[in-house]
Design a protein around this motif. Sequence first.
Motif, PDB file in Angstrom:
ATOM      1  N   VAL A   1       0.841  -1.201   0.000  1.00 67.63           N
ATOM      2  CA  VAL A   1       0.000   0.000   0.000  1.00 67.63           C
ATOM      3  C   VAL A   1       0.877   1.252   0.000  1.00 67.63           C
ATOM      4  O   VAL A   1       0.624   2.211  -0.745  1.00 67.63           O
ATOM      5  CB  VAL A   1      -0.947   0.006   1.215  1.00 67.63           C
ATOM      6  CG1 VAL A   1      -1.695   1.325   1.299  1.00 67.63           C
ATOM      7  CG2 VAL A   1      -1.931  -1.158   1.126  1.00 67.63           C
TER       8      VAL A   1
ATOM      9  N   GLY B   1       2.542   1.605  -3.449  1.00 72.80           N
ATOM     10  CA  GLY B   1       1.629   1.844  -4.562  1.00 72.80           C
ATOM     11  C   GLY B   1       1.776   0.885  -5.730  1.00 72.80           C
ATOM     12  O   GLY B   1       1.151   1.082  -6.770  1.00 72.80           O
TER      13      GLY B   1
ATOM     14  N   TRP C   1     -16.952  -5.878  -0.055  1.00 75.65           N
ATOM     15  CA  TRP C   1     -15.748  -5.172  -0.524  1.00 75.65           C
ATOM     16  C   TRP C   1     -15.111  -5.922  -1.693  1.00 75.65           C
ATOM     17  O   TRP C   1     -14.722  -5.313  -2.694  1.00 75.65           O
ATOM     18  CB  TRP C   1     -14.735  -5.064   0.610  1.00 75.65           C
ATOM     19  CG  TRP C   1     -15.099  -4.111   1.694  1.00 75.65           C
ATOM     20  CD1 TRP C   1     -16.178  -3.272   1.740  1.00 75.65           C
ATOM     21  CD2 TRP C   1     -14.376  -3.910   2.917  1.00 75.65           C
ATOM     22  NE1 TRP C   1     -16.166  -2.557   2.915  1.00 75.65           N
ATOM     23  CE2 TRP C   1     -15.080  -2.910   3.648  1.00 75.65           C
ATOM     24  CE3 TRP C   1     -13.229  -4.456   3.462  1.00 75.65           C
ATOM     25  CZ2 TRP C   1     -14.643  -2.473   4.907  1.00 75.65           C
ATOM     26  CZ3 TRP C   1     -12.786  -4.009   4.696  1.00 75.65           C
ATOM     27  CH2 TRP C   1     -13.502  -3.036   5.408  1.00 75.65           C
TER      28      TRP C   1
ATOM     29  N   ILE D   1      -7.752  -1.994  -0.741  1.00 77.40           N
ATOM     30  CA  ILE D   1      -7.829  -0.649  -0.159  1.00 77.40           C
ATOM     31  C   ILE D   1      -8.377   0.357  -1.166  1.00 77.40           C
ATOM     32  O   ILE D   1      -8.925   1.401  -0.777  1.00 77.40           O
ATOM     33  CB  ILE D   1      -6.450  -0.194   0.379  1.00 77.40           C
ATOM     34  CG1 ILE D   1      -6.638   0.974   1.360  1.00 77.40           C
ATOM     35  CG2 ILE D   1      -5.505   0.175  -0.760  1.00 77.40           C
ATOM     36  CD1 ILE D   1      -5.399   1.328   2.139  1.00 77.40           C
ATOM     37  N   LYS D   2      -8.256   0.069  -2.444  1.00 75.74           N
ATOM     38  CA  LYS D   2      -8.790   0.963  -3.449  1.00 75.74           C
ATOM     39  C   LYS D   2     -10.303   1.087  -3.349  1.00 75.74           C
ATOM     40  O   LYS D   2     -10.874   2.120  -3.719  1.00 75.74           O
ATOM     41  CB  LYS D   2      -8.402   0.480  -4.847  1.00 75.74           C
ATOM     42  CG  LYS D   2      -6.894   0.475  -5.124  1.00 75.74           C
ATOM     43  CD  LYS D   2      -6.596  -0.044  -6.510  1.00 75.74           C
ATOM     44  CE  LYS D   2      -5.097  -0.118  -6.777  1.00 75.74           C
ATOM     45  NZ  LYS D   2      -4.785  -0.608  -8.146  1.00 75.74           N
TER      46      LYS D   2
ATOM     47  N   LEU E   1     -11.855   1.065  -0.497  1.00 75.48           N
ATOM     48  CA  LEU E   1     -12.128   1.877   0.687  1.00 75.48           C
ATOM     49  C   LEU E   1     -11.847   3.354   0.445  1.00 75.48           C
ATOM     50  O   LEU E   1     -12.409   4.212   1.125  1.00 75.48           O
ATOM     51  CB  LEU E   1     -11.279   1.392   1.871  1.00 75.48           C
ATOM     52  CG  LEU E   1     -11.389  -0.090   2.227  1.00 75.48           C
ATOM     53  CD1 LEU E   1     -10.584  -0.383   3.486  1.00 75.48           C
ATOM     54  CD2 LEU E   1     -12.841  -0.501   2.421  1.00 75.48           C
ATOM     55  N   ARG E   2     -10.947   3.643  -0.473  1.00 80.94           N
ATOM     56  CA  ARG E   2     -10.593   5.034  -0.739  1.00 80.94           C
ATOM     57  C   ARG E   2     -11.750   5.759  -1.402  1.00 80.94           C
ATOM     58  O   ARG E   2     -12.510   5.180  -2.159  1.00 80.94           O
ATOM     59  CB  ARG E   2      -9.358   5.103  -1.654  1.00 80.94           C
ATOM     60  CG  ARG E   2      -8.079   4.622  -0.978  1.00 80.94           C
ATOM     61  CD  ARG E   2      -6.967   4.524  -2.004  1.00 80.94           C
ATOM     62  NE  ARG E   2      -5.682   4.179  -1.387  1.00 80.94           N
ATOM     63  CZ  ARG E   2      -4.631   3.748  -2.050  1.00 80.94           C
ATOM     64  NH1 ARG E   2      -4.702   3.570  -3.366  1.00 80.94           N
ATOM     65  NH2 ARG E   2      -3.494   3.489  -1.426  1.00 80.94           N
ATOM     66  N   ARG E   3     -11.828   7.035  -1.128  1.00 81.39           N
ATOM     67  CA  ARG E   3     -12.859   7.849  -1.771  1.00 81.39           C
ATOM     68  C   ARG E   3     -12.554   7.964  -3.255  1.00 81.39           C
ATOM     69  O   ARG E   3     -11.420   8.201  -3.635  1.00 81.39           O
ATOM     70  CB  ARG E   3     -12.920   9.228  -1.135  1.00 81.39           C
ATOM     71  CG  ARG E   3     -13.463   9.214   0.295  1.00 81.39           C
ATOM     72  CD  ARG E   3     -13.592  10.636   0.822  1.00 81.39           C
ATOM     73  NE  ARG E   3     -14.155  10.632   2.189  1.00 81.39           N
ATOM     74  CZ  ARG E   3     -14.351  11.725   2.900  1.00 81.39           C
ATOM     75  NH1 ARG E   3     -14.039  12.915   2.373  1.00 81.39           N
ATOM     76  NH2 ARG E   3     -14.853  11.655   4.101  1.00 81.39           N
TER      77      ARG E   3
END
Length: 299
Positions: A234, A237, A276, A294-295, A297-299
């Motif tokens: 994470v 990237g 998810w 996590i992508k 969860l990201r805005r």
Amino acid sequence: MWQTLEKRLNTTTDVTVIGLGPMGLALADLLLKAGRTVTLWNRSPGKADALVARGAVLAASPAEAIAASGTTLVCVLDYAAAETILAQDGVADAVRGRLVVNLGTGSPEDARRAEAWAHAHGARYLDGAIQAAPSQMGRPDTPLFVSGETAAFTQAEPLLRIVAGHLLHLGDAVDAAAFMDLATLSYVYGAYAGFLHGAHIAEVTGIDVATYGRLVHAIAPSFGAFFEHQGGVVAGGDFRATESPLRISVPAVRRILDTSRGLGINTELPGLVDGWLAKASARGLEGEELAALIKVLRR
């Protein structure tokens, strides 16, 4: 056995500990064992008796306690309790030129407010978070992370390493320790929720829950290393699959969800993670490392 008022007022010690709950007592005990001179203050002075018998100095007030040492460790329930103590008579004058390290529990906003108060009164300030029980203090792996000005950390470091071997300075932003505390506790409570769901599967299917608990203990180190790798993914990237492609987890979590439904037990947790993963699949992320979740969860 308390020191006389005259001795207290004329004593300068290495460190002051304010708050003698179980954690504060553990901190003071370790500092004394390490040969440091220690001043104490607690609302209930009787809690200091055993430490005073070993050489600690009992102050009559928070102001006197802070004035006795260059560094004060505040270890009380929360920031409200700390602010009440620091608002007492004489503290604003006593704290000038000294370092306050707050090891209580609070929010990032609490940390920023505490630092602003300290700086307004000419003091240095560090915000800290201990993630261990009192009985676990003083070990090489005891986790303690702090944030605030580097010069303040340099001053406090020799004392803090006595009480926690795994000491980490998170930088000058004073709210970093509070944010890290929230981040790590999110992992702890999330993992514990998963543990309880697994325990429920075990108990309704006749599996010995104690054996399940021992197995979780046994596999915890390898999963800790896995989580560390995922954190690196994470942070870097680069989500190319290296350890665990996301596609493997899609059917695995669905099996947990379907089995839980079949057993008639609570499905909220596997349902959440399954949702998810479904979103990740719809975005074409199955070929990437699991950390790519996590992508979603990201805005």
